[in-house]
Scaffold this active site. Structure first.
Site, PDB file in Angstrom:
ATOM      1  N   LEU A 278       0.782  -5.273  -4.023  1.00  0.00           N
ATOM      2  CA  LEU A 278      -0.160  -4.614  -4.912  1.00  0.00           C
ATOM      3  C   LEU A 278       0.002  -3.107  -4.914  1.00  0.00           C
ATOM      4  O   LEU A 278      -0.647  -2.402  -5.661  1.00  0.00           O
ATOM      5  CB  LEU A 278      -1.587  -4.957  -4.477  1.00  0.00           C
ATOM      6  CG  LEU A 278      -2.008  -6.372  -4.857  1.00  0.00           C
ATOM      7  CD1 LEU A 278      -3.338  -6.701  -4.199  1.00  0.00           C
ATOM      8  CD2 LEU A 278      -2.126  -6.519  -6.370  1.00  0.00           C
ATOM      9  N   ARG A 279       0.887  -2.644  -4.034  1.00  0.00           N
ATOM     10  CA  ARG A 279       1.013  -1.201  -3.895  1.00  0.00           C
ATOM     11  C   ARG A 279       1.393  -0.539  -5.222  1.00  0.00           C
ATOM     12  O   ARG A 279       0.911   0.534  -5.554  1.00  0.00           O
ATOM     13  CB  ARG A 279       2.067  -0.885  -2.836  1.00  0.00           C
ATOM     14  CG  ARG A 279       1.766   0.354  -2.052  1.00  0.00           C
ATOM     15  CD  ARG A 279       2.981   0.722  -1.250  1.00  0.00           C
ATOM     16  NE  ARG A 279       3.100  -0.061  -0.032  1.00  0.00           N
ATOM     17  CZ  ARG A 279       2.614   0.345   1.130  1.00  0.00           C
ATOM     18  NH1 ARG A 279       1.991   1.491   1.208  1.00  0.00           N
ATOM     19  NH2 ARG A 279       2.761  -0.388   2.197  1.00  0.00           N
ATOM     20  N   GLY A 280       2.239  -1.213  -5.967  1.00  0.00           N
ATOM     21  CA  GLY A 280       2.689  -0.661  -7.240  1.00  0.00           C
ATOM     22  C   GLY A 280       1.538  -0.436  -8.199  1.00  0.00           C
ATOM     23  O   GLY A 280       1.398   0.626  -8.797  1.00  0.00           O
TER      24      GLY A 280
END
Lengths: 340, 585
Positions: A278-280
C-alpha cells in the site's frame, strides 16, 4: 561551508525540484531518490535545498532538534529540561546532513564521546548523523555505493523513526525522523530493492539536451562562480517567494481535502501498475495533497495525481528486468488509461 | 594531427593545468608507462610551484588513509582525540596523482570526485566529525589497454584528456618550463573571465560534438581563461577559446557535424523561437561574431582529431545512443560495486572472523575509562587490555567474487535461419537470472567475417536486451573469431579479479577461418584451437547447441572447450539457467 547555488536558479530539472519541494512540504511523503546522468545538477539541487527551507523551531540546546510543539516525542534530555522548568526555543535552519560514503557506523548512529572519555574519563553519548538529521534531510550522494551494513542501519531507523544505541553500558534512544535524499548514477550499479522502496519518490534526471537550456546552465554556473554574492543576491527574491510558498503550503496541508474519487483513482492506478503493498498509494496521495497545497487548491484533483504519479510510482513496479520499455513509460501508460 | 602536434598539445595542457589546477579539474593521461609519459610528468612537475603538495594515491589505499580519521598513536599519547588528515585533505592546494587510474576502485573514485565537487572533505569517522579544505587538481595516469578505462565519473571532471600512446619518444621533445611565467599567469588568472558569447559558443560546439555532460563546456571555459593568462592576454580571445576547445572538447567528441551543413550547430538555436524571444538581447547583439566563434571552435576541434577518427565520426553522423552508452559502460569496468569488504562492528557468531588488530584499535582509546571503572567497582584482576563486546570488529568479505557472464551468440546465416530468434529468447531468460545474481553481462556476436563485442560488461539489463534485440543475422560463421573474442574478454575480466563465465550459443558449423578466409575444414580447425584455448585457461564455459538436429560437431567442440554441453530442443529456459547456475557453482 561554501555558499550553495540558489535552488531557483537551477535550470530545468522540474521533476526533481518538485519532488524535493513536495518532500519539504510534507516530510511524510518519505524521501526522494534522484538517479541520472553525470553533471546534471543532482547534488547541486539537494545542497541548494538547505538554504531554501524555512527555519524550524527547536528546543534551545537540544542535540536532537526536538520540536517544542510535540512534547510526546521529546528526547530524554528534553524531558529532563521540562521537569526542571520552562523550555527555551530557538529558530534554526532545517538540517540537510551529508552522509559521506566513507562514514563509519559510530558516526552515523552516535557513540561514546571519545574526547570526554579520554580527557575526563566520563561516559557521555555523542550523537551521530542520524540525530543531526532529525526533522531535516539526510543526504546520501552516490547512494548505490553505500556500504551494505550502513544501508541496513538506515533502513531500520527510517522504518521506526527512532535510533536506539546500546553501547558501553549506555542505553540511548532518540527520535530520528528524516527525509532520505539519495542521488546516484545508474551506470555505477543499482540500488538494493529494500532501500529503493524506502524512498517515497524517485525521479530520473537527465542533462538538458536543448541548446538554450544548456547554455543557460553554463552561464549561470559561471556567474555564480565568478561573483557568488552578486548572483545569490539576484536570486534572493525568487528564493524568498519559493520559501513562502513552502511555508504557506505546510499551513494549508491539513485542510486540503482528498475526495473519495481521487482515492479511488489512485488505487486504480496502483492496481493497473501492480505495485506491491500500500506504500505506493499512500505516497501518491500524500504527494498529490502536498502539490495541491502548494498550488493553493482546496482539494486534490486528477491533475495533481497525474503530475506526481510518475515520481511516486516508477520505482515500485514489480521488477520485470526484461521489460526495457522503462518504468516511466509503463507509468505513463497507466496514467493515460486510468486518468484519461 | 601529427605526433609532434599531439605532444605540444600535451605540454600546453600541463602548463594550463599548472596555472589553474582546481578550476580545470585535472589531466587524464592515457598512456602506457614509458619514457614519453615520464617526460610529460617531469615537464608537469617543473610547471607546478615547488611549495605545493604533490600527493601520490596508492591504488588500494585504505579508506582511513584516504579520508582521514583518528590518529590512534597521537590520540593515546595526547589523551585526547587527535585527527589524522587523509590524503585528499593533504593534497589541498596542490595536486593528487593517481597512477594506474584504470584500476582505481570505484569506491575510491567516488571519494575523490566528492572532494573535487565540494572542494572540501567531510569526514564522519572514528568518532570524529571534521571538515577540511580539499582543493586540488588531479592527474590520472590511465594505463588501460583497449577496453580498460579510468572511472568515467573521474574523467568527466578532468578538463584535459591527453593521449600519449602514439607519440614516439623522438617527437616528445624536452621543454624548458618557465616556472616564473606560470606563476605570473596564476596571478593574472583571477582577472580573467569569459563572456556570455564565448560561453554560448562553447556550449553550442559541445552540443554539436555530441558531448552530453555539461561539465565539458564549463571546464573548457576555465581552460580558456588559463590560456589567456598564460599568453598574457588582457581578455579571453578567440585563440584561447579555440585552444580550449581543442584540448577539452576534441577528445570527448562523439560526432562531428557534417560538412555539407555548416549551419548545423546553429540549428538548435533557431528551433525554439520563444526562447530566443525571451533574451533578445543576446541574440541580436552580434550574431555574425557568434557564428564565427562557433566555427572557430569546430575548426579547432577538427584539427585536433586524427583523420580516421574524423571519418568514423562523419560516417555515422550520430553514433547511436546505445553505442555511446556502451562506452560509458566500459568506462565503469573496474567497478566492483563500491562495496569493499571492510570491517564492521559485530558479534562473534555464525563463523564471523574476528579482526584482532581492528578490535584492539577500537578498544585502545577507552582503556583509561575502563580501568577507572574497573577500579571503582573493586575488580581485582587487572588484565592488561580491557576489551568489551562492543570492541569486536568482524572482517567482512565480499559474499562472492563478481561474475561476468559473457554471451557469445552465433548470428550467422545458418544459425539465423533456424534458431536465432529462439537463441535470443533463451539469452533473455538467462539475463534475468544474471539480474537476480547481480552478475555483469557482456555480449559478443559473430557473423560475416568477424566477431564483435556488442556490449562490454555491464549490469544494465535494459542495455543488454537492447543490443540483443538489435542483433541482425546472416553471413558466415566465424566461430573461431567469436571464441577468440570471448577468450580475450575473459582474460581481461580475470585481470580485474572477477570471474568470467562464457556461454556460447552456436550450431557449431564454422565456415570462416581466423584469417577471414572461407572453407569449412580450416574454419573448424581454427574453432577447435580457439576452444582449446578456453579450456586451457580453465574458464567456465557452457555450449548451447542451437542446430535443429544437434550433431557431433557441437559435442566435439564442447569437449575441446571443456564446456557443459546443452542442446536447444531440451534446453527450455529453465533448464538452461539451471545448467548455467550449476556450472558456475
Amino acid at each position: 561551508m561554501a555558499t550553495a547555488f540558489p535552488f531557483s536558479a537551477i535550470v530545468g530539472q522540474d521533476e526533481m525540484k518538485l519532488a524535493l519541494i513536495i518532500a519539504a512540504v510534507d516530510p511524510k511523503v518519505g524521501g526522494v531518490l534522484a538517479f541520472g546522468d553525470r553533471g546534471s545538477g543532482k547534488s547541486t539541487a539537494v545542497r541548494a535545498l538547505a538554504t531554501l527551507l524555512p527555519k524550524m523551531k527547536v528546543v534551545a540546546g537540544c542535540r536532537y532538534n526536538c520540536d517544542p510543539e510535540r512534547p510526546a516525542e521529546f528526547c530524554d534530555e528534553c524531558r529532563v529540561r521540562v521537569a526542571k522548568g520552562a523550555l527555551k526555543f530557538a529558530q534554526v535552519p532545517v538540517p540537510v546532513v551529508d552522509l559521506p560514503l566513507g562514514a563509519t557506523e559510530d558516526r552515523v548512529v552516535g557513540a561514546l564521546d571519545l574526547e570526554r572519555a579520554l580527557a575526563r574519563g566520563e561516559k557521555a553519548f555523542e550523537p551521530g548523523l542520524l540525530a543531526r538529521a532529525h526533522r531535516g534531510f539526510l543526504y546520501i550522494d552516490e547512494a548505490n555505493l553505500l556500504e551494505d551494513h550502513l544501508v541496513d542501519l538506515l533502513l531500520d531507523v527510517a522504518a521506526s523513526g527512532e535510533n536506539v544505541v546500546e553501547r558501553e553500558g549506555l542505553s540511548i534512544r532518540h527520535p530520528a525522523r528524516f527525509v532520505l535524499v539519495g542521488t546516484g548514477n545508474p551506470e555505477e550499479g543499482e540500488l538494493r530493492p529494500q532501500l529503493l522502496d524506502r524512498f517515497g519518490m524517485s525521479v530520473e534526471v537527465k542533462t538538458p539536451n536543448d541548446l538554450p537550456s544548456r547554455i543557460e546552465v553554463v552561464r549561470r554556473r559561471d556567474e555564480f562562480d565568478s561573483d557568488t554574492a552578486a548572483f545569490t543576491a539576484t536570486w534572493a527574491k525568487e528564493e524568498t517567494k519559493l520559501r513562502k510558498g513552502i511555508t504557506s503550503a505546510r499551513e494549508r496541508l491539513p485542510s486540503v481535502a482528498v475526495p473519495d474519487a481521487s482515492l479511488e483513482r489512485a488505487a486504480r492506478l496502483c492496481m493497473a501498475l501492480g505495485t506491491d503493498g500500500l506504500r505506493g498509494e499512500l505516497t501518491l496521495m500524500r504527494a498529490a495533497r502536498a502539490l495541491a497545497a502548494l498550488e493553493g487548491k482546496k482539494a486534490v484533483g486528477d491533475e495533481h495525481l497525474r503530475r506526481v504519479a510518475p515520481s511516486a510510482l516508477r520505482h515500485r513496479l514489480r521488477r520485470n528486468p526484461l521489460d526495457d520499455a522503462g518504468s516511466s513509460v509503463r507509468v505513463d501508460r497507466a496514467i493515460a488509461e486510468v486518468l484519461g | 594531427m601529427t605526433a609532434a602536434l599531439a605532444w605540444s598539445d600535451a605540454v600546453t595542457a600541463a602548463q594550463l593545468f599548472a596555472i589553474d589546477p582546481v578550476g580545470t579539474g585535472g589531466v587524464l593521461v592515457r598512456s602506457r608507462a614509458g619514457p614519453v609519459r615520464d617526460r610529460w610528468v617531469t615537464i608537469l612537475r617543473a610547471a607546478l610551484p615547488i611549495s605545493q603538495p604533490l600527493k601520490h594515491l596508492p591504488l588500494h589505499i585504505a579508506d582511513g588513509r584516504l579520508l582521514g580519521g583518528l590518529d590512534l598513536n597521537a590520540t593515546l599519547l595526547a589523551g585526547r582525540p587527535v585527527a589524522e588528515r587523509g590524503l585528499l585533505a593533504e593534497a589541498d592546494g596542490g595536486v593528487l596523482m593517481v597512477a594506474m587510474a584504470e584500476r582505481l576502485p570505484s569506491a575510491a573514485a567516488v571519494h575523490i570526485t566528492a572532494a573535487m565537487d565540494a572542494r572540501e572533505m567531510i569526514v564522519e569517522r572514528d568518532g570524529l566529525s571534521l571538515r577540511m579544505p580539499a582543493r586540488f587538481g588531479v592527474i590520472a595516469l590511465d594505463e588501460g589497454l583497449d577496453d580498460e578505462f579510468a572511472p568515467g565519473s573521474l574523467g568527466d571532471r578532468l578538463g584535459f584528456h591527453v593521449d600519449l600512446n602514439d607519440i614516439p619518444i623522438r617527437e616528445a621533445g624536452e621543454f624548458a618550463m618557465d616556472r616564473a611565467a606560470i606563476s605570473a599567469a596564476r596571478e593574472r588568472l583571477s582577472t580573467l573571465r569569459t563572456n556570455e558569447k564565448q560561453a554560448e559558443a562553447m556550449c553550442t560546439a559541445a552540443a554539436a560534438l555530441g558531448i552530453v555532460s555539461l561539465r565539458a563546456p564549463m571546464l573548457a571555459l576555465r581552460v580558456a581563461c588559463a590560456s589567456a593568462a598564460l599568453s598574457a592576454h588582457d581578455e579571453v580571445d578567440q585563440d584561447d577559446i579555440a585552444l580550449a576547445a581543442r584540448l577539452v572538447l576534441a577528445p570527448r567528441a562523439l560526432v562531428f557535424p557534417q560538412e555539407q551543413e555548416p549551419e548545423h550547430p546553429e540549428q538548435p538555436q533557431e528551433q525554439p523561437p520563444s526562447e530566443s524571444a525571451d533574451n533578445d538581447k543576446a541574440d541580436t547583439d552580434n550574431p555574425d561574431l557568434d557564428r564565427a566563434l562557433d566555427e572557430v571552435i569546430l575548426a579547432a576541434v577538427q584539427a585536433a582529431l586524427p583523420p580516421d577518427v574524423l571519418a568514423a565520426l562523419r560516417g555515422s553522423s550520430m553514433r547511436s545512443r546505445g553505442r555511446s552508452q556502451g562506452k560509458a559502460g566500459a568506462l565503469q569496468k573496474s567497478n566492483k560495486r563500491g562495496r569493499p569488504a571492510g570491517v564492521s562492528r559485530g558479534e562473534l557468531r555464525g563463523g564471523a572472523k574476528l579482526n584482532v588488530i581492528e578490535t584492539l584499535r577500537a578498544a585502545a582509546p577507552w582503556q583509561p575509562l575502563r580501568r577507572r571503572e574497573a577500579a571503582a567497582s573493586g575488580e581485582t584482576s587487572r588484565p592488561r587490555i580491557l576489551i568489551r563486546k562492543d570492541d569486536f570488529r568482524i572482517s567482512r568479505f565480499k559474499q562472492r567474487t563478481e561474475t561476468t557472464t559473457i554471451f557469445v551468440v552465433d548470428a550467422s546465416g545458418s544459425a539465423a535461419l533456424h534458431r536465432l530468434a529462439e537463441a535470443k529468447g533463451a539469452v533473455e531468460l538467462l539475463l534475468a537470472d544474471c539480474y537476480i545474481r547481480r552478475d555483469q553481462v557482456a555480449l559478443i556476436a559473430f557473423r560475416g567475417s568477424a566477431a564483435e563485442l556488442l556490449l562490454p560488461p555491464t549490469r544494465s539489463l535494459a542495455r543488454a536486451k537492447r543490443s540483443l534485440a538489435g542483433l541482425p543475422g546472416g553471413g558466415g560463421t566465424p566461430l573461431a573469431a567469436g571464441l577468440d573474442a570471448a577468450f580475450a574478454l575473459s582474460d581481461s575480466i580475470r585481470r580485474k579479479g572477477q570471474t568470467p563465465t562464457v556461454i556460447v550459443l552456436t550450431d557449431g558449423r564454422a565456415n570462416i577461418a581466423r584469417d577471414g578466409s572461407q572453407g569449412r575444414p580450416r574454419a573448424e580447425e581454427d574453432a577447435i584451437n580457439a576452444a582449446r584455448q578456453l579450456r586451457m585457461a580453465d574458464i567456465t564455459t557452457v555450449l548451447v547447441d542451437t542446430s535443429p538436429r544437434p550433431g557431433a560437431s557441437g559435442g566435439a567442440l564442447a569437449k575441446e572447450m571443456g564446456a557443459r554441453y546443452l542442446t536447444m530442443p531440451h534446453a527450455d529456459a529453465t533448464t538452461l539457467s539451471k545448467a548455467v547456475l550449476a556450472s558456475m557453482a
